[in-house]
Scaffold this active site. Structure first.
Site, PDB file in Angstrom:
ATOM      1  N   TYR A  59       0.883  -0.940   0.063  1.00  0.00           N
ATOM      2  CA  TYR A  59       0.097   0.065   0.030  1.00  0.00           C
ATOM      3  C   TYR A  59       0.934   1.240  -0.087  1.00  0.00           C
ATOM      4  O   TYR A  59       1.529   1.508   0.945  1.00  0.00           O
ATOM      5  CB  TYR A  59      -0.702   0.166   1.436  1.00  0.00           C
ATOM      6  CG  TYR A  59      -1.911   1.026   1.444  1.00  0.00           C
ATOM      7  CD1 TYR A  59      -3.388   0.628   1.217  1.00  0.00           C
ATOM      8  CD2 TYR A  59      -1.641   2.355   1.444  1.00  0.00           C
ATOM      9  CE1 TYR A  59      -4.330   1.465   1.304  1.00  0.00           C
ATOM     10  CE2 TYR A  59      -2.867   3.081   1.580  1.00  0.00           C
ATOM     11  CZ  TYR A  59      -3.905   2.891   1.221  1.00  0.00           C
ATOM     12  OH  TYR A  59      -5.075   3.471   1.508  1.00  0.00           O
ATOM     13  N   TYR A 123       1.678   5.022   6.795  1.00  0.00           N
ATOM     14  CA  TYR A 123       2.547   4.289   5.881  1.00  0.00           C
ATOM     15  C   TYR A 123       3.757   3.795   6.509  1.00  0.00           C
ATOM     16  O   TYR A 123       4.061   2.859   6.431  1.00  0.00           O
ATOM     17  CB  TYR A 123       2.637   5.272   4.690  1.00  0.00           C
ATOM     18  CG  TYR A 123       3.616   4.684   3.518  1.00  0.00           C
ATOM     19  CD1 TYR A 123       3.348   3.456   2.842  1.00  0.00           C
ATOM     20  CD2 TYR A 123       5.129   5.113   3.321  1.00  0.00           C
ATOM     21  CE1 TYR A 123       4.283   2.989   2.127  1.00  0.00           C
ATOM     22  CE2 TYR A 123       5.928   4.662   2.733  1.00  0.00           C
ATOM     23  CZ  TYR A 123       5.634   3.549   1.855  1.00  0.00           C
ATOM     24  OH  TYR A 123       6.471   2.959   1.060  1.00  0.00           O
TER      25      TYR A 123
HETATM   26  N1  NAP Z   1       7.507   4.573  -4.414  1.00  0.00           N
HETATM   27  C1  NAP Z   1       8.337   5.116  -3.416  1.00  0.00           C
HETATM   28  O1  NAP Z   1       8.894   6.300  -3.488  1.00  0.00           O
HETATM   29  C2  NAP Z   1       8.957   4.043  -2.496  1.00  0.00           C
HETATM   30  C3  NAP Z   1       9.848   4.522  -1.468  1.00  0.00           C
HETATM   31  C4  NAP Z   1      10.328   3.537  -0.497  1.00  0.00           C
HETATM   32  C5  NAP Z   1       9.789   2.203  -0.438  1.00  0.00           C
HETATM   33  N2  NAP Z   1       9.098   2.064  -1.452  1.00  0.00           N
HETATM   34  C6  NAP Z   1       8.556   0.423  -1.418  1.00  0.00           C
HETATM   35  O2  NAP Z   1       9.143  -0.065  -2.453  1.00  0.00           O
HETATM   36  C7  NAP Z   1       8.166  -1.190  -2.992  1.00  0.00           C
HETATM   37  C8  NAP Z   1       7.763  -1.025  -4.253  1.00  0.00           C
HETATM   38  O3  NAP Z   1       6.917   0.394  -4.526  1.00  0.00           O
HETATM   39  P1  NAP Z   1       6.480   0.776  -5.950  1.00  0.00           P
HETATM   40  O4  NAP Z   1       6.857   2.102  -5.959  1.00  0.00           O
HETATM   41  O5  NAP Z   1       6.885  -0.375  -6.782  1.00  0.00           O
HETATM   42  O6  NAP Z   1       5.089   0.636  -5.712  1.00  0.00           O
HETATM   43  P2  NAP Z   1       3.768   0.450  -6.668  1.00  0.00           P
HETATM   44  O7  NAP Z   1       4.147   1.012  -8.068  1.00  0.00           O
HETATM   45  O8  NAP Z   1       2.698   1.220  -5.858  1.00  0.00           O
HETATM   46  O9  NAP Z   1       3.474  -0.834  -6.656  1.00  0.00           O
HETATM   47  C9  NAP Z   1       2.799  -1.501  -5.577  1.00  0.00           C
HETATM   48  C10 NAP Z   1       1.848  -2.593  -6.170  1.00  0.00           C
HETATM   49  O10 NAP Z   1       1.283  -3.351  -5.172  1.00  0.00           O
HETATM   50  C11 NAP Z   1       0.015  -3.741  -5.593  1.00  0.00           C
HETATM   51  N3  NAP Z   1      -0.824  -4.324  -4.549  1.00  0.00           N
HETATM   52  C12 NAP Z   1      -1.427  -3.303  -3.624  1.00  0.00           C
HETATM   53  N4  NAP Z   1      -2.268  -4.124  -2.828  1.00  0.00           N
HETATM   54  C13 NAP Z   1      -2.181  -5.429  -3.249  1.00  0.00           C
HETATM   55  C14 NAP Z   1      -2.731  -6.458  -2.756  1.00  0.00           C
HETATM   56  N5  NAP Z   1      -3.726  -6.662  -1.707  1.00  0.00           N
HETATM   57  N6  NAP Z   1      -2.259  -7.533  -3.298  1.00  0.00           N
HETATM   58  C15 NAP Z   1      -1.498  -7.798  -4.206  1.00  0.00           C
HETATM   59  N7  NAP Z   1      -0.917  -6.632  -4.794  1.00  0.00           N
HETATM   60  C16 NAP Z   1      -1.244  -5.328  -4.302  1.00  0.00           C
HETATM   61  C17 NAP Z   1      -0.474  -2.681  -6.381  1.00  0.00           C
HETATM   62  O11 NAP Z   1      -1.471  -3.070  -7.342  1.00  0.00           O
HETATM   63  P3  NAP Z   1      -2.551  -2.082  -7.746  1.00  0.00           P
HETATM   64  O12 NAP Z   1      -1.911  -1.305  -8.865  1.00  0.00           O
HETATM   65  O13 NAP Z   1      -3.460  -2.964  -8.310  1.00  0.00           O
HETATM   66  O14 NAP Z   1      -3.045  -1.291  -6.662  1.00  0.00           O
HETATM   67  C18 NAP Z   1       0.710  -2.175  -7.142  1.00  0.00           C
HETATM   68  O15 NAP Z   1       1.010  -2.975  -8.182  1.00  0.00           O
HETATM   69  C19 NAP Z   1       6.940  -1.099  -1.710  1.00  0.00           C
HETATM   70  O16 NAP Z   1       7.225  -1.947  -0.775  1.00  0.00           O
HETATM   71  C20 NAP Z   1       7.112   0.366  -1.119  1.00  0.00           C
HETATM   72  O17 NAP Z   1       6.635   0.483   0.187  1.00  0.00           O
HETATM   73  C21 NAP Z   1       8.468   2.765  -2.353  1.00  0.00           C
END
Ligand code: NAP
Length: 274
Positions: A59, A123
């Site tokens: 999330y 978060y």
């Molecule tokens: N983005 C940042 O700046 C950032 C910074 C620090 C750490 N992180 C961490 O890095 C990791 C990857 O982030 P990201 O940027 O790739 O995130 P993202 O693009 O938002 O991707 C997250 C994915 O998780 C899926 N998801 C959400 N709820 C789900 C559920 N119940 N079951 C299965 N899938 C689900 C979403 O699907 P839907 O598209 O269908 O919602 C989305 O495809 C995460 O752990 C995040 O906390 C991110």
């Protein structure tokens, strides 16, 4: 190696799938595997029996989580619990991706892996609780904290380029410091860890640090866009979730164990823009 990628349609999920092509990959977006569904995760994992899971599902709506604590908890904590329990049952290892938002940003010096956490947002808190869940359930884990991530999907770089087409002047926060990190660099570090038995907690961001304002300036410098950018204070942009003022992570454990493959943030940005 048979690797299950959760959240396979997200920014990191897509890049991990691209770099992991030589492995036997099982890509699971939310449509195929809802990580909050305990029985579905359990039967899916018993069927797939992955050697490792790269858990990219999360999330990630930082502001939205402030008014949806249960929703964020269900995905970031219960989801992580389900996947870790599945790994325990089927003998796989697990990469849990976490965030700089586990820290409060008050230290004003780089954060290492064993610095005390103090998340200030729903978060950040749920991502920390997810970390703890994984630590308790599964010994063979890699907890990988990253920050300011961009790849294939909605992110700061794309937002800046879109806004530059719509506006002549942009006002960007100059008093939050962190490290922009491309999914390409992060995925490299994840695969390097997966090749090792060095389980534990890792920081994995690109090298260097900057403010969002500096980041925007560099995006426009590299793309040759003429936009006026005005630095503004965080206080001028009230948002539901309080961001850490300083959340630069030091990849100390990577350097001490498998080596730190991650490049300077400007170099990674250049590759992304290309
Ligand atoms: N983005 C940042 O700046 C950032 C910074 C620090 C750490 N992180 C961490 O890095 C990791 C990857 O982030 P990201 O940027 O790739 O995130 P993202 O693009 O938002 O991707 C997250 C994915 O998780 C899926 N998801 C959400 N709820 C789900 C559920 N119940 N079951 C299965 N899938 C689900 C979403 O699907 P839907 O598209 O269908 O919602 C989305 O495809 C995460 O752990 C995040 O906390 C991110």
């Amino acid at each position: 190696m048979r690797i299950l990628i959760t959240g396979a349609n997200g920014q990191l999920g897509r890049e991990v799938a691209r770099q992991g092509i030589q492995h036997d990959l099982v890509l699971a977006g939310r449509d195929k595997l809802d990580i909050t569904n305990t029985s579905q995760v359990s039967s899916f994992m018993r069927e797939v029996k992955p050697d490792a899971v790269i858990h990219c599902a999360a999330y990630t709506n930082v502001d939205g989580a402030e008014s949806d604590e249960d929703g964020a908890f269900r995905v970031n904590v219960v989801g992580a619990q389900n996947v870790a329990a599945g790994c325990l049952e089927t003998g796989g290892r697990m990469v849990y991706v976490s965030t700089d938002y586990v820290f409060d940003g008050e230290k004003r010096d780089v954060y290492r892996e064993f610095d005390a956490v103090n998340p200030q947002t729903v978060y950040g808190r749920t991502k920390w609780q997810g970390e703890e869940m994984v630590r308790r359930i599964l010994g063979r884990h890699y907890i990988v904290r990253t920050a300011w991530l961009y790849g294939e999907g909605n992110n700061f770089v794309r937002t800046m380029l879109r806004l530059a087409r719509q506006q002549d002047t942009l006002r960007i926060v100059h008093d939050q410091i962190g490290t922009p990190t491309s999914t390409v660099e992060l995925a490299k570090a994840i695969f390097q860890l997966l090749e090792s038995d060095s389980y534990g907690t890792y920081h994995a961001t690109c090298q260097g640090q900057c403010s969002w304002y500096d980041f925007a300036c560099e995006i426009f410098r590299q793309t040759g866009k003429q936009v006026k950018i005005v630095p503004v204070a965080t206080g001028e942009f009230p948002r539901p979730a309080k961001r850490p003022a300083y959340s630069v992570l030091d990849n100390y454990m990577l350097r001490m164990t498998v080596g730190d493959p991650m490049r300077e943030w400007q170099t990674a940005l250049k590759e992304y823009i290309k």
